[in-house]
Write a protein that holds these residues in place. Structure first.
Motif, PDB file in Angstrom:
ATOM      1  N   ARG A   1     -10.382  12.975 -10.766  1.00 54.10           N
ATOM      2  CA  ARG A   1      -9.415  12.705  -9.936  1.00 54.10           C
ATOM      3  C   ARG A   1      -9.948  11.676  -8.969  1.00 54.10           C
ATOM      4  NH1 ARG A   1      -7.706  17.882 -10.157  1.00 54.10           N
ATOM      5  NH2 ARG A   1      -5.672  18.324 -11.342  1.00 54.10           N
ATOM      6  N   GLY A   2     -11.215  11.962  -8.452  1.00 55.20           N
ATOM      7  CA  GLY A   2     -11.913  11.111  -7.446  1.00 55.20           C
ATOM      8  C   GLY A   2     -12.107   9.714  -8.027  1.00 55.20           C
ATOM      9  N   LEU A   3     -12.597   9.774  -9.568  1.00 51.87           N
ATOM     10  CA  LEU A   3     -12.814   8.497  -9.902  1.00 51.87           C
ATOM     11  C   LEU A   3     -11.506   7.812 -10.092  1.00 51.87           C
ATOM     12  CD1 LEU A   3     -15.286   9.289 -12.941  1.00 51.87           C
ATOM     13  CD2 LEU A   3     -15.794   7.824 -10.943  1.00 51.87           C
ATOM     14  N   TRP A   4     -10.484   8.498 -10.342  1.00 54.01           N
ATOM     15  CA  TRP A   4      -9.094   7.851 -10.561  1.00 54.01           C
ATOM     16  C   TRP A   4      -8.635   7.215  -9.086  1.00 54.01           C
ATOM     17  CZ3 TRP A   4      -5.939   5.131 -13.240  1.00 54.01           C
ATOM     18  CH2 TRP A   4      -4.740   5.045 -12.958  1.00 54.01           C
ATOM     19  N   ARG A   5      -8.972   7.982  -8.188  1.00 56.43           N
ATOM     20  CA  ARG A   5      -8.648   7.240  -6.729  1.00 56.43           C
ATOM     21  C   ARG A   5      -9.555   6.113  -6.453  1.00 56.43           C
ATOM     22  NH1 ARG A   5      -7.501  12.898  -3.622  1.00 56.43           N
ATOM     23  NH2 ARG A   5      -5.308  13.203  -4.517  1.00 56.43           N
ATOM     24  N   ILE A   6     -10.863   6.303  -6.667  1.00 57.84           N
ATOM     25  CA  ILE A   6     -11.519   5.080  -6.316  1.00 57.84           C
ATOM     26  C   ILE A   6     -11.200   3.826  -7.259  1.00 57.84           C
ATOM     27  CG2 ILE A   6     -13.963   4.332  -6.966  1.00 57.84           C
ATOM     28  CD1 ILE A   6     -15.060   6.896  -6.386  1.00 57.84           C
ATOM     29  N   TYR A   7     -10.708   4.004  -8.488  1.00 54.10           N
ATOM     30  CA  TYR A   7     -10.090   3.030  -9.503  1.00 54.10           C
ATOM     31  C   TYR A   7      -8.639   2.441  -8.570  1.00 54.10           C
ATOM     32  CZ  TYR A   7      -7.645   0.839 -12.981  1.00 54.10           C
ATOM     33  OH  TYR A   7      -6.767  -0.484 -13.596  1.00 54.10           O
ATOM     34  N   GLN A   8      -7.994   3.128  -8.149  1.00 53.88           N
ATOM     35  CA  GLN A   8      -6.797   2.822  -7.571  1.00 53.88           C
ATOM     36  C   GLN A   8      -7.169   2.038  -6.220  1.00 53.88           C
ATOM     37  OE1 GLN A   8      -4.600   6.694  -7.191  1.00 53.88           O
ATOM     38  NE2 GLN A   8      -3.111   5.935  -8.641  1.00 53.88           N
ATOM     39  N   PHE A   9      -7.925   2.633  -5.628  1.00 54.65           N
ATOM     40  CA  PHE A   9      -8.305   1.883  -4.127  1.00 54.65           C
ATOM     41  C   PHE A   9      -9.073   0.486  -4.650  1.00 54.65           C
ATOM     42  CE2 PHE A   9     -11.539   1.004  -0.910  1.00 54.65           C
ATOM     43  CZ  PHE A   9     -10.944   0.778   0.306  1.00 54.65           C
TER      44      PHE A   9
ATOM     45  N   ALA B   1      -5.343  -7.109  -2.143  1.00 55.33           N
ATOM     46  CA  ALA B   1      -5.409  -7.755  -0.715  1.00 55.33           C
ATOM     47  C   ALA B   1      -6.381  -8.803  -0.781  1.00 55.33           C
ATOM     48  CB  ALA B   1      -5.797  -6.684   0.293  1.00 55.33           C
ATOM     49  N   TYR B   2      -7.639  -8.963  -1.469  1.00 53.28           N
ATOM     50  CA  TYR B   2      -8.213  -9.896  -1.359  1.00 53.28           C
ATOM     51  C   TYR B   2      -7.626 -11.257  -2.068  1.00 53.28           C
ATOM     52  CZ  TYR B   2     -12.790 -12.784  -2.249  1.00 53.28           C
ATOM     53  OH  TYR B   2     -13.648 -13.531  -2.353  1.00 53.28           O
ATOM     54  N   ARG B   3      -6.855 -11.138  -3.236  1.00 59.24           N
ATOM     55  CA  ARG B   3      -6.299 -12.138  -3.525  1.00 59.24           C
ATOM     56  C   ARG B   3      -5.202 -12.777  -2.752  1.00 59.24           C
ATOM     57  NH1 ARG B   3      -6.681  -8.992  -8.417  1.00 59.24           N
ATOM     58  NH2 ARG B   3      -4.256  -8.228  -7.924  1.00 59.24           N
ATOM     59  N   VAL B   4      -4.590 -11.739  -2.037  1.00 55.18           N
ATOM     60  CA  VAL B   4      -3.488 -12.245  -1.059  1.00 55.18           C
ATOM     61  C   VAL B   4      -4.239 -13.021   0.022  1.00 55.18           C
ATOM     62  CG1 VAL B   4      -1.858 -11.621   0.963  1.00 55.18           C
ATOM     63  CG2 VAL B   4      -1.898 -10.304  -1.576  1.00 55.18           C
ATOM     64  N   PHE B   5      -5.347 -12.627   0.387  1.00 54.56           N
ATOM     65  CA  PHE B   5      -6.050 -13.226   1.501  1.00 54.56           C
ATOM     66  C   PHE B   5      -6.551 -14.578   1.257  1.00 54.56           C
ATOM     67  CE2 PHE B   5     -10.424 -14.155   3.110  1.00 54.56           C
ATOM     68  CZ  PHE B   5     -10.196 -14.389   4.396  1.00 54.56           C
ATOM     69  N   LEU B   6      -7.110 -14.633   0.046  1.00 53.41           N
ATOM     70  CA  LEU B   6      -7.624 -15.921  -0.580  1.00 53.41           C
ATOM     71  C   LEU B   6      -6.364 -16.965  -0.668  1.00 53.41           C
ATOM     72  CD1 LEU B   6     -10.287 -15.323  -3.337  1.00 53.41           C
ATOM     73  CD2 LEU B   6     -10.483 -16.032  -1.237  1.00 53.41           C
ATOM     74  N   SER B   7      -5.201 -16.421  -1.128  1.00 57.05           N
ATOM     75  CA  SER B   7      -4.012 -17.321  -1.342  1.00 57.05           C
ATOM     76  C   SER B   7      -3.812 -17.728   0.149  1.00 57.05           C
ATOM     77  CB  SER B   7      -2.862 -16.466  -1.924  1.00 57.05           C
ATOM     78  OG  SER B   7      -1.676 -17.467  -1.990  1.00 57.05           O
ATOM     79  N   LEU B   8      -3.709 -17.031   1.182  1.00 54.20           N
ATOM     80  CA  LEU B   8      -3.304 -17.386   2.484  1.00 54.20           C
ATOM     81  C   LEU B   8      -4.237 -18.636   2.973  1.00 54.20           C
ATOM     82  CD1 LEU B   8      -1.640 -17.132   5.322  1.00 54.20           C
ATOM     83  CD2 LEU B   8      -3.166 -15.098   5.673  1.00 54.20           C
ATOM     84  N   LEU B   9      -5.738 -18.225   2.686  1.00 58.08           N
ATOM     85  CA  LEU B   9      -6.669 -19.281   3.214  1.00 58.08           C
ATOM     86  C   LEU B   9      -6.638 -20.511   2.522  1.00 58.08           C
ATOM     87  CD1 LEU B   9      -9.245 -19.290   4.989  1.00 58.08           C
ATOM     88  CD2 LEU B   9     -10.771 -18.402   2.687  1.00 58.08           C
ATOM     89  N   GLU B  10      -6.347 -20.528   1.170  1.00 56.65           N
ATOM     90  CA  GLU B  10      -5.920 -21.674   0.424  1.00 56.65           C
ATOM     91  C   GLU B  10      -4.868 -22.707   1.157  1.00 56.65           C
ATOM     92  OE1 GLU B  10      -4.885 -23.196  -3.901  1.00 56.65           O
ATOM     93  OE2 GLU B  10      -4.852 -21.133  -3.674  1.00 56.65           O
ATOM     94  N   CYS B  11      -3.784 -21.808   1.440  1.00 55.66           N
ATOM     95  CA  CYS B  11      -2.844 -22.324   1.997  1.00 55.66           C
ATOM     96  C   CYS B  11      -2.979 -23.002   3.421  1.00 55.66           C
ATOM     97  CB  CYS B  11      -1.331 -21.547   2.123  1.00 55.66           C
ATOM     98  SG  CYS B  11       0.031 -22.162   2.925  1.00 55.66           S
ATOM     99  N   LEU B  12      -3.642 -22.228   4.288  1.00 54.44           N
ATOM    100  CA  LEU B  12      -4.080 -22.801   5.437  1.00 54.44           C
ATOM    101  C   LEU B  12      -5.045 -24.041   5.507  1.00 54.44           C
ATOM    102  CD1 LEU B  12      -4.642 -19.357   7.595  1.00 54.44           C
ATOM    103  CD2 LEU B  12      -2.697 -21.157   7.766  1.00 54.44           C
ATOM    104  N   LEU B  13      -6.054 -23.942   4.429  1.00 52.88           N
ATOM    105  CA  LEU B  13      -7.018 -24.979   4.489  1.00 52.88           C
ATOM    106  C   LEU B  13      -6.242 -26.107   3.865  1.00 52.88           C
ATOM    107  CD1 LEU B  13     -10.302 -23.277   2.963  1.00 52.88           C
ATOM    108  CD2 LEU B  13      -9.883 -24.457   5.237  1.00 52.88           C
ATOM    109  N   SER B  14      -5.488 -26.086   3.013  1.00 54.32           N
ATOM    110  CA  SER B  14      -4.656 -27.314   2.504  1.00 54.32           C
ATOM    111  C   SER B  14      -3.818 -27.938   3.457  1.00 54.32           C
ATOM    112  CB  SER B  14      -3.936 -27.007   1.200  1.00 54.32           C
ATOM    113  OG  SER B  14      -2.626 -26.028   1.488  1.00 54.32           O
ATOM    114  N   THR B  15      -3.152 -26.933   4.345  1.00 53.80           N
ATOM    115  CA  THR B  15      -2.372 -27.583   5.489  1.00 53.80           C
ATOM    116  C   THR B  15      -3.472 -28.334   6.592  1.00 53.80           C
ATOM    117  OG1 THR B  15      -0.961 -25.822   5.222  1.00 53.80           O
ATOM    118  CG2 THR B  15      -0.560 -26.945   7.320  1.00 53.80           C
ATOM    119  N   PHE B  16      -4.547 -27.730   6.742  1.00 61.44           N
ATOM    120  CA  PHE B  16      -5.397 -28.388   7.674  1.00 61.44           C
ATOM    121  C   PHE B  16      -5.988 -29.772   6.985  1.00 61.44           C
ATOM    122  CE2 PHE B  16     -10.047 -29.092   8.674  1.00 61.44           C
ATOM    123  CZ  PHE B  16      -9.703 -29.135  10.251  1.00 61.44           C
ATOM    124  N   VAL B  17      -6.222 -29.827   5.691  1.00 53.84           N
ATOM    125  CA  VAL B  17      -6.750 -31.100   5.210  1.00 53.84           C
ATOM    126  C   VAL B  17      -5.545 -32.089   5.159  1.00 53.84           C
ATOM    127  CG1 VAL B  17      -7.234 -32.166   3.087  1.00 53.84           C
ATOM    128  CG2 VAL B  17      -8.639 -29.986   3.722  1.00 53.84           C
TER     129      VAL B  17
END
Length: 73
Positions: free
Chosen positions: A26-34, A41-57
């Motif tokens: 159960r602990g391993l399953w929770r770690i996997y889900q986390f 969340a990291y993919r969403v952050f990178l997508s937002l960062l890409e959008c902001l950088l392209s707008t800046f450029v």
């Protein structure tokens, strides 16, 4: 966020007779889900960062083009 794989894993974990092994799995399953949550969340952050950088450029390019037009007249 309950998905079909999560339900299947939960059912499998409930069928394990050894409590120590079930707790560990159960602990391993929770770690996997986390980890999946963090990856999403990291993919969403990178997508937002890409959008902001392209707008800046684009903004910088527009400003440079405008200043070139002003100074060449």
């Amino acid at each position: 966020m309950t998905t079909a794989p999560a339900v299947r894993v939960s059912r499998m974990l409930s069928q394990i007779d050894d409590p120590e092994r079930a707790t560990l799995l159960r602990g391993l399953w929770r770690i996997y889900q986390f980890g999946r949550l963090v990856a999403h969340a990291y993919r969403v952050f990178l997508s937002l960062l890409e959008c902001l950088l392209s707008t800046f450029v684009v903004t910088v390019i527009c400003l440079v083009e405008a200043s070139v037009e002003i100074f060449t007249e």
